[in-house]
Design a protein around this motif. Structure first.
Motif, PDB file in Angstrom:
ATOM      1  N   GLU A 134       0.845  -1.194   0.000  1.00 42.12           N
ATOM      2  CA  GLU A 134       0.000   0.000   0.000  1.00 42.12           C
ATOM      3  C   GLU A 134       0.881   1.244   0.000  1.00 42.12           C
ATOM      4  OE1 GLU A 134      -2.979  -0.047  -0.613  1.00 42.12           O
ATOM      5  OE2 GLU A 134      -3.663  -2.051  -0.091  1.00 42.12           O
ATOM      6  N   PRO A 135       0.443   2.352  -0.588  1.00 42.11           N
ATOM      7  CA  PRO A 135      -0.876   2.588  -1.175  1.00 42.11           C
ATOM      8  C   PRO A 135      -0.985   2.164  -2.636  1.00 42.11           C
ATOM      9  CG  PRO A 135       0.379   4.602  -1.282  1.00 42.11           C
ATOM     10  CD  PRO A 135       1.277   3.587  -0.610  1.00 42.11           C
ATOM     11  N   TYR A 136       0.061   1.509  -3.176  1.00 40.93           N
ATOM     12  CA  TYR A 136       0.115   1.235  -4.610  1.00 40.93           C
ATOM     13  C   TYR A 136      -0.897   0.172  -5.023  1.00 40.93           C
ATOM     14  CZ  TYR A 136       4.381   3.423  -3.088  1.00 40.93           C
ATOM     15  OH  TYR A 136       5.273   4.251  -2.460  1.00 40.93           O
ATOM     16  N   LEU A 137      -1.101  -0.822  -4.152  1.00 38.52           N
ATOM     17  CA  LEU A 137      -2.086  -1.855  -4.461  1.00 38.52           C
ATOM     18  C   LEU A 137      -3.480  -1.253  -4.554  1.00 38.52           C
ATOM     19  CD1 LEU A 137      -2.893  -4.784  -4.895  1.00 38.52           C
ATOM     20  CD2 LEU A 137      -3.010  -5.050  -2.396  1.00 38.52           C
ATOM     21  N   ASP A 138      -3.821  -0.391  -3.606  1.00 35.33           N
ATOM     22  CA  ASP A 138      -5.142   0.241  -3.622  1.00 35.33           C
ATOM     23  C   ASP A 138      -5.326   1.090  -4.875  1.00 35.33           C
ATOM     24  OD1 ASP A 138      -7.701   1.064  -2.240  1.00 35.33           O
ATOM     25  OD2 ASP A 138      -6.748   3.023  -2.440  1.00 35.33           O
ATOM     26  N   ARG A 139      -4.268   1.805  -5.288  1.00 37.19           N
ATOM     27  CA  ARG A 139      -4.365   2.629  -6.495  1.00 37.19           C
ATOM     28  C   ARG A 139      -4.567   1.764  -7.736  1.00 37.19           C
ATOM     29  NH1 ARG A 139       0.726   6.615  -5.001  1.00 37.19           N
ATOM     30  NH2 ARG A 139      -0.354   7.870  -3.412  1.00 37.19           N
ATOM     31  N   ARG A 140      -3.864   0.639  -7.796  1.00 34.26           N
ATOM     32  CA  ARG A 140      -4.022  -0.252  -8.955  1.00 34.26           C
ATOM     33  C   ARG A 140      -5.437  -0.819  -9.004  1.00 34.26           C
ATOM     34  NH1 ARG A 140      -0.330  -5.597 -10.476  1.00 34.26           N
ATOM     35  NH2 ARG A 140      -1.218  -5.897 -12.549  1.00 34.26           N
ATOM     36  N   GLN A 141      -5.957  -1.204  -7.855  1.00 30.13           N
ATOM     37  CA  GLN A 141      -7.320  -1.731  -7.815  1.00 30.13           C
ATOM     38  C   GLN A 141      -8.334  -0.650  -8.173  1.00 30.13           C
ATOM     39  OE1 GLN A 141      -7.265  -3.242  -3.789  1.00 30.13           O
ATOM     40  NE2 GLN A 141      -6.632  -5.295  -4.432  1.00 30.13           N
ATOM     41  N   GLN A 142      -8.087   0.569  -7.725  1.00 26.80           N
ATOM     42  CA  GLN A 142      -8.963   1.683  -8.088  1.00 26.80           C
ATOM     43  C   GLN A 142      -8.938   1.913  -9.598  1.00 26.80           C
ATOM     44  OE1 GLN A 142      -7.716   5.785  -7.299  1.00 26.80           O
ATOM     45  NE2 GLN A 142      -9.675   6.121  -6.248  1.00 26.80           N
ATOM     46  N   PHE A 143      -7.755   1.801 -10.200  1.00 23.24           N
ATOM     47  CA  PHE A 143      -7.650   1.935 -11.645  1.00 23.24           C
ATOM     48  C   PHE A 143      -8.558   0.931 -12.343  1.00 23.24           C
ATOM     49  CE2 PHE A 143      -6.033   0.314 -15.635  1.00 23.24           C
ATOM     50  CZ  PHE A 143      -5.880   1.467 -16.388  1.00 23.24           C
ATOM     51  N   GLY A 144      -8.497  -0.322 -11.912  1.00 25.00           N
ATOM     52  CA  GLY A 144      -9.330  -1.346 -12.534  1.00 25.00           C
ATOM     53  C   GLY A 144     -10.814  -1.025 -12.424  1.00 25.00           C
ATOM     54  N   ARG A 145     -11.227  -0.578 -11.240  1.00 22.59           N
ATOM     55  CA  ARG A 145     -12.641  -0.248 -11.051  1.00 22.59           C
ATOM     56  C   ARG A 145     -13.061   0.912 -11.946  1.00 22.59           C
ATOM     57  NH1 ARG A 145     -11.069  -0.864  -5.597  1.00 22.59           N
ATOM     58  NH2 ARG A 145     -11.030   1.398  -5.318  1.00 22.59           N
ATOM     59  N   LEU A 146     -12.248   1.965 -11.991  1.00 21.48           N
ATOM     60  CA  LEU A 146     -12.618   3.147 -12.762  1.00 21.48           C
ATOM     61  C   LEU A 146     -12.532   2.890 -14.266  1.00 21.48           C
ATOM     62  CD1 LEU A 146     -10.812   5.946 -10.707  1.00 21.48           C
ATOM     63  CD2 LEU A 146     -13.267   5.484 -10.798  1.00 21.48           C
ATOM     64  N   PHE A 147     -11.446   2.264 -14.699  1.00 25.38           N
ATOM     65  CA  PHE A 147     -11.241   2.066 -16.134  1.00 25.38           C
ATOM     66  C   PHE A 147     -12.272   1.115 -16.719  1.00 25.38           C
ATOM     67  CE2 PHE A 147      -9.074  -0.266 -19.630  1.00 25.38           C
ATOM     68  CZ  PHE A 147      -9.107   0.765 -20.555  1.00 25.38           C
ATOM     69  N   TYR A 148     -12.367  -0.071 -16.174  1.00 29.14           N
ATOM     70  CA  TYR A 148     -13.314  -1.033 -16.739  1.00 29.14           C
ATOM     71  C   TYR A 148     -14.754  -0.610 -16.465  1.00 29.14           C
ATOM     72  CZ  TYR A 148      -9.356  -3.970 -17.809  1.00 29.14           C
ATOM     73  OH  TYR A 148      -8.177  -4.452 -18.330  1.00 29.14           O
ATOM     74  N   GLY A 149     -14.968   0.060 -15.332  1.00 31.30           N
ATOM     75  CA  GLY A 149     -16.309   0.565 -15.061  1.00 31.30           C
ATOM     76  C   GLY A 149     -16.749   1.579 -16.100  1.00 31.30           C
ATOM     77  N   SER A 150     -15.817   2.425 -16.561  1.00 33.62           N
ATOM     78  CA  SER A 150     -16.152   3.430 -17.576  1.00 33.62           C
ATOM     79  C   SER A 150     -16.530   2.794 -18.905  1.00 33.62           C
ATOM     80  CB  SER A 150     -14.974   4.389 -17.777  1.00 33.62           C
ATOM     81  OG  SER A 150     -13.912   3.759 -18.475  1.00 33.62           O
ATOM     82  N   LEU A 151     -16.073   1.547 -19.112  1.00 31.09           N
ATOM     83  CA  LEU A 151     -16.367   0.827 -20.356  1.00 31.09           C
ATOM     84  C   LEU A 151     -17.543  -0.131 -20.206  1.00 31.09           C
ATOM     85  CD1 LEU A 151     -12.677  -0.053 -21.302  1.00 31.09           C
ATOM     86  CD2 LEU A 151     -14.085   1.752 -22.312  1.00 31.09           C
ATOM     87  N   GLY A 152     -18.099  -0.187 -18.995  1.00 31.86           N
ATOM     88  CA  GLY A 152     -19.195  -1.109 -18.745  1.00 31.86           C
ATOM     89  C   GLY A 152     -18.750  -2.557 -18.705  1.00 31.86           C
ATOM     90  N   ILE A 153     -17.489  -2.797 -18.345  1.00 30.96           N
ATOM     91  CA  ILE A 153     -16.937  -4.150 -18.298  1.00 30.96           C
ATOM     92  C   ILE A 153     -16.755  -4.558 -16.836  1.00 30.96           C
ATOM     93  CG2 ILE A 153     -14.948  -5.614 -18.867  1.00 30.96           C
ATOM     94  CD1 ILE A 153     -14.445  -3.818 -21.274  1.00 30.96           C
TER      95      ILE A 153
END
Length: 253
Positions: free
Chosen positions: A116-135
């Motif tokens: 941490e905090p890098y793991l949390d940031r990477r997981q946040q990236f996944g949520r935001l990026f794929y969420g923006s694509l509806g995936i």
């Protein structure tokens, strides 16, 4: 580092006097470099508008002034457009579809266990990026299809493949990072957008064959460059506040 320009207009309807304040040198205003840096984003949707060779040469001509230890300039760039870009794209897409598990990068981008905090940031990236694509993050096939778009350079007319001499040490990789940043900022200064793509390193064997990359050169990444289309997603990812990563001493007086 901020760039400063002498007095004049700072955008429509804004004079220097309107923007001079904290963080500026007397008689100067913030230059456009600040806006270019803050406005850059990883573009994943390009238009098919062409980018002529002389523009790419101009971008690289500026980027080459990146600092490097002892001025060794440890970068090499393969510039792809037209049929050359299409040939590379087709080969990588085929490998991604048919044999992706048979390919692996020659270097490790992420630590095997991110603290941490890098793991949390990477997981946040996944949520935001794929969420923006509806995936959904659990939808591995949809995520694979999105990854495949990298190998089509996200539709950009120009793709760069960046390599470094494998005999060099980590300091030269720092130099290379500054060069890559310069490429993206110089592109933005020309009204273009870009996307740095580490995933190209995975298919270094294919790229080595197609581009005649010598054995001592390691594939580091690709960079897509072109005009963002109207559907391009602007920056989704939050950035940590300055006080989260910087410590200041000696300014009290």
């Amino acid at each position: 580092m901020n760039a400063w320009v002498r007095s004049g207009q700072d955008g429509p309807g804004r004079t220097n006097e309107a923007v001079i304040g904290e963080g500026t040198a007397p008689g100067f205003t913030r230059g456009t470099i600040d806006e270019i840096i803050a406005g850059r984003f990883a573009c994943r949707a390009f238009s098919d508008a062409p980018v002529p060779r002389h523009i790419i040469e101009q971008i690289l001509g500026v980027a080459r002034f990146a600092p490097s230890g002892a001025n060794i300039q440890p970068w090499h760039v393969h510039v792809l457009a037209g049929t050359a870009r299409d040939e590379v794209s087709a080969a990588l897409l085929r490998a991604h579809e048919e044999a992706r598990d048979q390919h692996v990068s020659e270097y490790r981008y992420y630590a095997s266990e991110l603290p941490e905090p890098y793991l949390d940031r990477r997981q946040q990236f996944g949520r935001l990026f794929y969420g923006s694509l509806g995936i959904a993050q659990t939808d591995t096939e949809a995520r694979s299809r999105q990854t495949a778009r990298n190998y089509a350079f996200f539709g950009a007319p120009v793709g760069l493949i960046v390599t470094i001499d494998r005999r060099l040490e980590i300091g030269s990789w720092l130099d290379l990072g500054m060069f890559i940043q310069n490429v993206m900022l110089a592109a933005a200064g020309c009204g273009l957008q870009s996307c740095p793509q580490e995933t190209f390193a995975k298919y270094h064997r294919i790229l080595r064959s197609l581009l005649s990359i010598p054995a001592e050169q390691m594939v580091v990444c690709g960079i897509s460059i072109g005009h963002a289309n109207n559907a391009a997603t602007r920056r989704l990812m939050p950035r940590a506040a300055v006080n989260e990563f910087a410590s200041f001493r000696g300014f009290e007086n």
